[in-house]
Design an enzyme around this catalytic site. Structure first.
Site, mmCIF file in Angstrom:
data_model
loop_
_atom_site.group_PDB
_atom_site.id
_atom_site.type_symbol
_atom_site.label_atom_id
_atom_site.label_comp_id
_atom_site.label_asym_id
_atom_site.label_seq_id
_atom_site.Cartn_x
_atom_site.Cartn_y
_atom_site.Cartn_z
ATOM 1 N N GLY A 54 0.826 -0.983 0.031
ATOM 2 C CA GLY A 54 0.040 -0.131 0.002
ATOM 3 C C GLY A 54 0.835 1.037 -0.069
ATOM 4 N N ALA A 55 0.691 2.228 -0.999
ATOM 5 C CA ALA A 55 1.477 3.320 -1.227
ATOM 6 C C ALA A 55 1.871 4.018 0.164
ATOM 7 C CB ALA A 55 0.825 4.374 -2.074
ATOM 8 N N ARG A 90 10.654 -1.060 -4.710
ATOM 9 C CA ARG A 90 9.579 -0.971 -5.143
ATOM 10 C C ARG A 90 9.262 0.306 -6.246
ATOM 11 N NH1 ARG A 90 4.181 -3.401 -3.328
ATOM 12 N NH2 ARG A 90 3.862 -3.748 -5.367
ATOM 13 N N GLN A 201 -5.550 -9.682 -2.681
ATOM 14 C CA GLN A 201 -5.317 -8.494 -1.500
ATOM 15 C C GLN A 201 -6.597 -8.225 -1.188
ATOM 16 O OE1 GLN A 201 -2.412 -7.056 -4.194
ATOM 17 N NE2 GLN A 201 -1.025 -6.322 -2.436
ATOM 18 N N ASP A 242 -1.687 4.042 -6.456
ATOM 19 C CA ASP A 242 -0.198 4.008 -5.856
ATOM 20 C C ASP A 242 0.529 5.291 -6.529
ATOM 21 O OD1 ASP A 242 0.561 1.185 -4.582
ATOM 22 O OD2 ASP A 242 -1.212 0.911 -5.856
ATOM 23 N N ASN A 252 -3.239 2.281 -10.350
ATOM 24 C CA ASN A 252 -3.564 1.413 -9.341
ATOM 25 C C ASN A 252 -3.345 -0.143 -9.705
ATOM 26 O OD1 ASN A 252 -4.732 1.320 -6.626
ATOM 27 N ND2 ASN A 252 -6.515 0.780 -7.464
ATOM 28 N N LYS A 253 -3.639 -0.891 -8.590
ATOM 29 C CA LYS A 253 -3.457 -2.261 -8.624
ATOM 30 C C LYS A 253 -4.310 -3.070 -10.215
ATOM 31 C CE LYS A 253 -1.841 -4.865 -6.363
ATOM 32 N NZ LYS A 253 -0.650 -5.216 -6.487
#
Length: 358
Positions: A54-55, A90, A201, A242, A252-253
């Site tokens: 998570g950012a 990351r 997740q 993110d 995002n994801k």
């Protein structure tokens, strides 16, 4: 927020042991384990293997990584080396680089003897700010939920993707913060939780934390959201991000883009919740966002609990098959109804974001 009725943050500094402690998210929902991080290398590994994710939480963990670095060695060259290694752990989430640069800028003006205490104070400040920002995101998003409820007068069905909950931040979460506040206010809420392959997740983390808070939720396969929207069973979507560009494009994801397309086609409002530290003011074209490609085993292998209560990792694909594991996708601003930030709600556009800072 709560686990087993007890209040927790996702990361904290243990004053007695002088180390950092986290909730190991790779073990959830089957086991709740608090893990010690004793060195900057520990924090880098925790970020890489997603014991923290998570950012906002990645950023906070990196900040504490520099605290542990300064505990070991208060040399400026070591600070630069550790900062670079943390940023590279990351590549996609912008909060990581933001937190490291904020810490580094603070520390470069310090005397060597003050580096550890200054680093610790700044890392704690980043965490406290995140809690405050996420709660304010919740207040701003709550007004949107209230408007829908005042019109509908029935349970509000919200669809989420991945985990933008308190496990992705320090507390409250981004996308979940309005949900938690609405629930506390007595507004009936039901959450459709995307499973969110490949790391599940949504199923493993979002549903877990919603259960702990007593909020009704249902896990669905990632490809189910579209038909639920067609059936009128989704009132709104809220996701995290993110990295958000200054033009409103959202990274995002993986799978977020497809949800936004389905929402657009079915006239379901699609909101993105974020602290402004997640905005990338430098990259102008979404094609230039570094998209992380993770180990393909996250796709081909799945963790589960066997009949003995043991966690097992199982291969679910043919042995000879190849798989590709892109961690993020990009949702163009035109598919985003509004951005929900701690400073207010705005259009997903350059003008909308600029207006937040007037």
């Amino acid at each position: 927020m709560k686990i087993g009725g007890k209040e927790f943050n996702t990361i904290w500094f243990n004053e007695i042991n002088q180390n950092v402690q986290i909730i190991d998210q790779t073990k959830l929902p089957h086991k709740f384990i608090i893990k010690d991080l004793n060195t900057v290398e520990d924090t880098i590994n925790a970020i890489k293997v997603m014991e923290v994710r998570g950012a906002p939480l990645i950023g906070a963990t990196a900040a504490y990584g520099l605290v542990l670095a300064m505990k070991k060695n208060n040399d400026v060259k070591y600070l630069e080396k550790c900062s670079k290694n943390l940023i590279n752990s990351r590549p996609t989430a912008i909060n990581l680089e933001w937190a490291v640069n904020r810490m580094k800028n603070k520390l470069l003006s310090c005397k060597p003897a003050n580096l550890f205490n200054t680093a610790l104070d700044e890392a704690k400040k980043i965490c406290l700010e995140d809690i405050s920002f996420c709660e304010q995101i919740g207040q701003n998003g709550l007004r949107i939920i209230e408007q829908i409820y005042n019109s509908k007068k029935k349970t509000i069905n919200i669809l989420t993707h991945c985990n933008a909950g308190w496990l992705a931040t320090i507390n409250w979460g981004t996308a979940t913060s309005p949900i938690y506040l609405a629930h506390k206010k007595g507004i009936p809420i039901h959450v459709w939780v995307d499973e969110t392959r490949p790391r599940n997740q949504g199923a493993n983390l979002t549903s877990y934390e919603l259960n702990e808070e007593g909020i009704p939720n249902t896990i669905i396969a990632d490809n189910t959201g579209g038909i639920l929207m067609q059936r009128g069973q989704v009132d709104m979507c809220i996701v995290g991000t993110d990295r958000t560009l200054s033009n409103g494009d959202v990274c995002n994801k993986i799978g977020t883009y497809l949800k936004a397309l389905a929402a657009h086609d079915n006239k379901v409002p699609f909101y993105v919740a974020l602290p402004i530290s997640t905005i990338d003011w430098n990259i102008k074209d979404s094609k230039d966002i570094p998209i992380e490609e993770r180990n393909s085993k996250e796709l081909s292998n799945v963790d589960g609990v066997n009949s003995k209560g043991e966690i097992e990792n199982l291969l679910i694909y043919p042995k000879k098959s190849k798989s590709m594991n892109l961690a993020f996708d990009i949702t163009p601003a035109k598919y985003v109804t509004k951005l929900i930030t701690e400073k207010g709600v705005c259009d997903a556009s350059a003008e909308g974001l600029k207006n937040l800072f007037k």
